[in-house]
Motif scaffolding. Structure first.
Motif: not given
Length: 248
Positions: A99-111, A114-121, A123-130
Motif C-alpha cells: 500500500l506504500d503507507e505507514t503501518v502501525s500496531l496498537y494494543v489497548r491499555d485501560g482507556v 499504545i503504538r507498539i510497532q510501526a513501519v514507515q511509508s 513516500q516523501a509525504v507520509r504519516r510518521v508514527a513514533p
C-alpha cells in the motif's frame, strides 16, 4: 506496616520516574520532578538509587538523565514468541510495500491505546508514527477497533473516562462501534489530527481473542475514504494471517 507502606510508595515513585522516559530520550532533574509532581530532593534520591542499579544514566556534563543499559538487559529476556511487535513485523513490512503507507500496531491499555510497532511509508509525504506513543481510544480508527471488539464494559469505561467530552455523542459513538463490528474494520478522517486518515482491522488469535489493532495511515488527500474502503479487504486479510501466528 508503616515501613511497608513507605517502601511501596518509594517503588511507585521510582516507577513513575522510569515512565517519564516513554516520551523523552533524556530529561533534567527539574523536568522529571515536574512530570511526577515531587520535590527535586526526593527525585534526586530516587534517581541516585536507579542510577546505582543501572536503570538510568546521568550525563555529568549536561546533568541530564536517560535510560540505562539494565533496561536493555531486561528487554532481551522478553518472550519474543508471543510479542506482537516482533512476531508481526514481517507481515507489517509486506503490507507497507503493498500500500506504500505507514503501518502501525496498537494494543489497548485501560482507556488508552499504545503504538507498539510501526513501519514507515517510503513516500516523501507520509504519516510518521513514533513507537511507544499513548493515544486516546475514543478517536481514531485503531481506537474504535480496540473498543468495538473488546467487551461492552470497555466502551462504558471509555465513555465514562476523563477524556470524554460533551461534543462526543454516546449514541453516535455506539453506532460507530456497531458499524465497525459489522464491517470488520474502522476508518477515521482527521479525527485526531488534521490532514491525517487511517483504516484499521482487528487481529484475533486462534481462540478469537483480540490481540491488537492493525492500522494503515497516511495523508488524507491521498488516503481518501474511497481509497481506504478499497484497501480494507487487503488489510483484513493481513490481519487474519497475523492472527494465525498466535497460539491463543
Amino acid at each position: 506496616m508503616e515501613d511497608s507502606k513507605l517502601t511501596v510508595r518509594a517503588v511507585e515513585r521510582a516507577l513513575d520516574i522510569m515512565l517519564c522516559f516513554t516520551g523523552a530520550t533524556d530529561l533534567s532533574l527539574t523536568e522529571i520532578a515536574a512530570r511526577v509532581g515531587l520535590h527535586k530532593s526526593t527525585v534526586h534520591r530516587l534517581l541516585a538509587s536507579l542510577e546505582g542499579k543501572g536503570f538510568v544514566l546521568r550525563n555529568p556534563v549536561s546533568e541530564r538523565y536517560r535510560l540505562g543499559y539494565r533496561i536493555w538487559e531486561l528487554s532481551a529476556n522478553l518472550s519474543q514468541s508471543d510479542d506482537p511487535a516482533v512476531v508481526l513485523l514481517p507481515e507489517m513490512e509486506w503490507l507497507r510495500d503493498q500500500l506504500d503507507e505507514t503501518v502501525s500496531l496498537y494494543v489497548r491499555d485501560g482507556v488508552e491505546r499504545i503504538r507498539i510497532q510501526a513501519v514507515q511509508s517510503n513516500q516523501a509525504v507520509r504519516r510518521v508514527a513514533p513507537v511507544g506513543v499513548r493515544l486516546p481510544l475514543y478517536v481514531g480508527a485503531s481506537g474504535k477497533v480496540l473498543v468495538a471488539f473488546a467487551g461492552p464494559e470497555v466502551g462504558e469505561q471509555v465513555m465514562a473516562g476523563a477524556g470524554w467530552t460533551a461534543a462526543l455523542q454516546r449514541e453516535a459513538y455506539a453506532a460507530q462501534l456497531e458499524a465497525v463490528r459489522e464491517l470488520g474494520y474502522a476508518t477515521s478522517m482527521e479525527e485526531r489530527e488534521a490532514g491525517a486518515a487511517a483504516v484499521s482491522a482487528p487481529i484475533f488469535d486462534r481462540d478469537q481473542q483480540l490481540v491488537a489493532a492493525l492500522a494503515v495511515s497516511g495523508p488524507s488527500n491521498r488516503l481518501t475514504m474511497e481509497k481506504m474502503k478499497e484497501d480494507a479487504a487487503l488489510i483484513m486479510q493481513a490481519a487474519e494471517r497475523m492472527g494465525k501466528m498466535f497460539r491463543g
